[in-house]
Scaffold this active site. Structure first.
Site, PDB file in Angstrom:
ATOM      1  N   ASP A 194      23.229  26.261  64.882  1.00 38.13           N
ATOM      2  CA  ASP A 194      24.310  25.982  64.450  1.00 38.13           C
ATOM      3  C   ASP A 194      24.909  27.903  64.143  1.00 38.13           C
ATOM      4  OD1 ASP A 194      24.183  23.482  62.857  1.00 38.13           O
ATOM      5  OD2 ASP A 194      23.572  23.979  61.492  1.00 38.13           O
ATOM      6  N   LYS A 199      29.057  24.693  62.782  1.00 42.48           N
ATOM      7  CA  LYS A 199      30.279  23.710  62.003  1.00 42.48           C
ATOM      8  C   LYS A 199      30.707  25.039  61.159  1.00 42.48           C
ATOM      9  CE  LYS A 199      28.542  19.857  60.978  1.00 42.48           C
ATOM     10  NZ  LYS A 199      27.456  19.903  61.643  1.00 42.48           N
ATOM     11  N   MET A 255      28.349  27.362  49.718  1.00 43.51           N
ATOM     12  CA  MET A 255      29.361  27.286  50.575  1.00 43.51           C
ATOM     13  C   MET A 255      30.514  27.464  49.412  1.00 43.51           C
ATOM     14  SD  MET A 255      28.362  24.424  52.904  1.00 43.51           S
ATOM     15  CE  MET A 255      27.413  23.278  51.718  1.00 43.51           C
TER      16      MET A 255
END
Length: 484
Positions: free
Chosen positions: A266, A288, A403
């Site tokens: 990642d 991502k 997030m």
């Protein structure tokens, strides 16, 4: 005629190894005579070490400590109740001395050299032809570490680091390798066949302990390689890379990285973590990130299946823990549907790293009876509407929003509207455990303004709950925090 000399040119071939302070060798002593002079604990330790290597150890000491006398009860350690002499070295393969004075050390050193016997005088480097290093014992796999006598404590620290990375079961696998080597050599052709076998063997050796029928299984595997029965099935390991600090990796994660053929990592995985991976492993960024061009999850899933079907050990390296907002469920389902073996190595999720950096217990019994990890945005990037906000607004619950940078203002207003006091303590953190880590402590009503100043170019973690009252004054001062 004028003759002009030119500087000596460099060798036309590159050096394969840099200078060595000493040549590391492994000296076989089984059945050979070893001499130890001195009756101290240090001499006893060296005698025990030599005996462990299979030597017939002769200890010369008119006075001996209890440790040495106890050791002398062993059949391989013989105590001579007198000091050493010139005749002591006859037939010896190695000689060790614990000398009280430099004069005695020099005498022993010169006598051993005259007899042609390699010599070491304990803690006196000037009278040593060789040194004892720190040892990691997974015999028949043995690792020795030397600092050339410059820093023995450093050598011991290196040994401890290595021991944590090498499972004790490796000793059993190394013994099996020794027992099966002749069989492998006879059945498999040199080159690709043998390399394929030993690569598979190594993958097993750094896993669990060998089963009782390990040799039979390995023999069948060698036969299948000879017969060319299909391509070796690869596998996938989902590995948690933690929040960024490489020292927060688990030992199992490091072993997986060292055994990988391909690493799909990642965007949030730090360079320090990747540095621990096998050098030969192919590394592919499949990160991502919100608001940026990213790999599609379906493409990542298909890539893992394709690589594993080609016989590769694929490590899917994810920030934090794979099972916490890491879409591991989708990946596991896809791999299992394709018949690809998959395993998971957990990692430290960023909420726990944040709590540790603040010195805060997420479930302090005076403040919270539970902790929740909640996503800060839905698939569409907006605040999730299909979760129980009233339950999350419980003042006796610690809530961590992952997030949640872009939705921080909405999170604050929704919690206040659902009854959570506006002065509830809040922590906002980003780049947790990384060099650029920033933290803000304040109250729920100021959270929207704080995120505006702090930004969310890095992943943001938001902690809400009374437990964070204790964080005041402990957070890294990046922004002015509102008083609780």
């Amino acid at each position: 005629m004028n003759i002009v000399s030119s500087p000596r040119s460099e060798p036309c071939h590159p050096r394969h190894i840099d200078d060595l302070a000493a040549l590391p060798v492994f000296f076989k002593l089984k059945g050979k005579r070893a001499v130890v002079a001195g009756g101290s604990d240090a001499a006893a330790w060296k005698a025990e070490l030599l005996a462990a290597a299979g030597a017939e150890v002769h200890v010369f000491a008119a006075e001996a400590d209890a440790a040495l006398l106890a050791l002398a009860e062993s059949a391989t350690v013989i105590h001579h109740n007198h000091d050493w002499s010139r005749d002591t070295f006859s037939g010896a393969a190695i000689a060790i001395c614990d000398a009280e004075t430099d004069e005695e050390a020099e005498d022993f050193f010169e006598a051993a050299r005259e007899a042609g016997v390699p010599v070491n005088v304990i803690d006196k480097p000037a009278f040593c032809e060789f040194q004892f290093g720190s040892i990691v014992n997974r015999s028949p796999a043995v690792i020795a570490i030397s600092t050339d006598g410059a820093a023995p404590i450093l050598g011991q620290a290196i040994r401890r680091r290595i021991e944590t990375l090498i499972p004790p079961a490796l000793a059993d696998w190394a013994g099996i390798a020794r027992d099966i080597r002749d069989t492998v050599t006879k059945r498999l052709a040199a080159g690709q066949q043998r390399r394929a076998f030993w690569e598979r063997f190594t993958d097993r050796a750094f896993g669990s302990a060998p089963p009782p029928a390990a040799i039979d299984e390995l023999t069948r595997e060698a036969d299948s390689i000879v017969a060319g029965l299909g391509q070796h099935q690869g596998r996938v390991t989902l590995v948690g890379a933690g929040p960024g600090d490489a020292e927060l990796l688990t030992l199992k994660a490091v072993r997986a990285l060292q055994a990988a053929d391909v690493i799909l990592f990642d965007d949030l995985v730090s360079e320090d973590v990747l540095e621990l991976a096998r050098r030969e492993a192919k590394r592919m960024l499949v990160g991502k990130r919100g608001g940026r061009e990213s790999c599609r999850q379906d493409d990542i899933n298909n890539m893992m299946v394709s690589l594993a079907k080609a016989g590769k050990h694929v490590v899917r390296l994810k920030g934090g823990d794979p099972m916490i907002f890491g879409r591991a469920g989708e990946e596991i389902a896809r791999l299992e549907a394709a018949g690809v073996p998959v395993s998971v190595v957990p990692g430290i999720t960023s909420a726990l790293a944040m709590a540790s950096s603040l010195g805060v217990s997420l479930t302090h019994r005076d403040c919270a009876q539970s902790v929740r990890f909640v996503t800060g945005h839905s698939r569409k990037g907006e605040l999730p509407r299909d979760i129980d906000w009233k339950s999350i607004a419980d003042p006796k619950t610690t809530t961590i929003f992952y997030m949640g940078g872009r939705t921080a203002g909405e999170i604050a207003s929704t919690l206040i509207n659902r009854g959570l006091p506006a002065d509830t303590p809040v922590v906002i953190a980003k780049a947790i455990s990384r060099p650029g880590q920033r933290q803000w402590t304040g109250a729920l009503y100021d959270m929207s303004a704080a995120i505006g100043e702090m930004g969310y170019d890095e992943p943001v973690l938001i902690g809400v709950g009374e437990v964070f009252l204790a964080a005041r004054g402990r957070a890294l001062p990046a922004l002015a925090a509102a008083p609780f």
